[in-house]
Design a protein around this motif. Structure first.
Motif, mmCIF file in Angstrom:
data_model
loop_
_atom_site.group_PDB
_atom_site.id
_atom_site.type_symbol
_atom_site.label_atom_id
_atom_site.label_comp_id
_atom_site.label_asym_id
_atom_site.label_seq_id
_atom_site.Cartn_x
_atom_site.Cartn_y
_atom_site.Cartn_z
ATOM 1 N N SER A 189 33.890 28.067 36.813
ATOM 2 C CA SER A 189 33.481 27.815 35.429
ATOM 3 C C SER A 189 34.312 26.680 34.840
ATOM 4 C CB SER A 189 33.693 29.070 34.575
ATOM 5 O OG SER A 189 32.948 30.142 35.082
ATOM 6 N N PRO A 190 33.784 25.969 33.848
ATOM 7 C CA PRO A 190 34.563 24.918 33.188
ATOM 8 C C PRO A 190 35.815 25.484 32.516
ATOM 9 C CG PRO A 190 32.233 24.737 32.604
ATOM 10 C CD PRO A 190 32.422 26.051 33.321
ATOM 11 N N SER A 191 36.826 24.623 32.349
ATOM 12 C CA SER A 191 38.035 25.034 31.639
ATOM 13 C C SER A 191 38.492 23.890 30.732
ATOM 14 C CB SER A 191 39.149 25.416 32.617
ATOM 15 O OG SER A 191 39.543 24.305 33.400
ATOM 16 N N SER A 192 39.216 24.248 29.668
ATOM 17 C CA SER A 192 39.739 23.271 28.720
ATOM 18 C C SER A 192 41.168 23.627 28.358
ATOM 19 C CB SER A 192 38.897 23.235 27.439
ATOM 20 O OG SER A 192 37.586 22.789 27.722
ATOM 21 N N LEU A 193 42.011 22.596 28.236
ATOM 22 C CA LEU A 193 43.416 22.760 27.852
ATOM 23 C C LEU A 193 43.659 22.040 26.535
ATOM 24 C CD1 LEU A 193 45.128 21.936 31.279
ATOM 25 C CD2 LEU A 193 44.388 24.178 30.422
ATOM 26 N N HIS A 194 44.288 22.715 25.601
ATOM 27 C CA HIS A 194 44.723 22.109 24.339
ATOM 28 C C HIS A 194 46.170 21.676 24.541
ATOM 29 C CE1 HIS A 194 46.516 22.308 20.264
ATOM 30 N NE2 HIS A 194 45.344 21.830 19.897
ATOM 31 N N VAL A 195 46.455 20.384 24.364
ATOM 32 C CA VAL A 195 47.762 19.822 24.697
ATOM 33 C C VAL A 195 48.395 19.186 23.458
ATOM 34 C CG1 VAL A 195 49.002 18.196 26.178
ATOM 35 C CG2 VAL A 195 46.923 19.320 27.029
#
Length: 113
Positions: free
Chosen positions: A93-99
């Protein structure tokens, strides 16, 4: 004051991971990295900066100083500028990181504070 919606920064591409800047003020930048399954952020460092990462969506693996750790949605991590790190979306599945990347004041400036 500035207010933005994180959902606007969550954009995936099949060809490569994406980086969407949310704020860039002075020596700090806030952005979202978006990964399709199998996409990777290569090993790198941010000398002179603190890095804070939140697993915003999905899961993956984070590599810090040659050690691999699961990085699950909702977890957050702090990485010092002299630590090497990478990320891999090793799921289906897609993933996203808040940096948040915040440069440290130089030694001369720190002495004045």
């Amino acid at each position: 004051m500035e207010k933005k919606t994180l959902a606007e920064a969550v954009q995936y591409q099949e060809e490569r991971f994406t980086k969407k800047i949310i704020f860039q003020k002075g020596d700090s930048v806030v952005f979202v990295l978006n990964f399709m399954p199998g996409q990777k952020l290569p090993i790198h460092k941010h000398p002179g900066a603190d890095v804070y990462i939140l697993a915003l969506h999905g899961d993956g693996a984070i590599h810090v100083n040659e050690e691999e750790f699961p990085f699950i949605q909702g977890e957050t991590i702090y990485i010092a500028g002299d630590e090497s790190f990478a990320y891999t979306n090793n799921t289906s599945s897609p993933s996203s990181l808040h940096v948040v990347l915040s440069k440290l004041p130089n030694a001369e400036y720190a002495k004045e504070i």
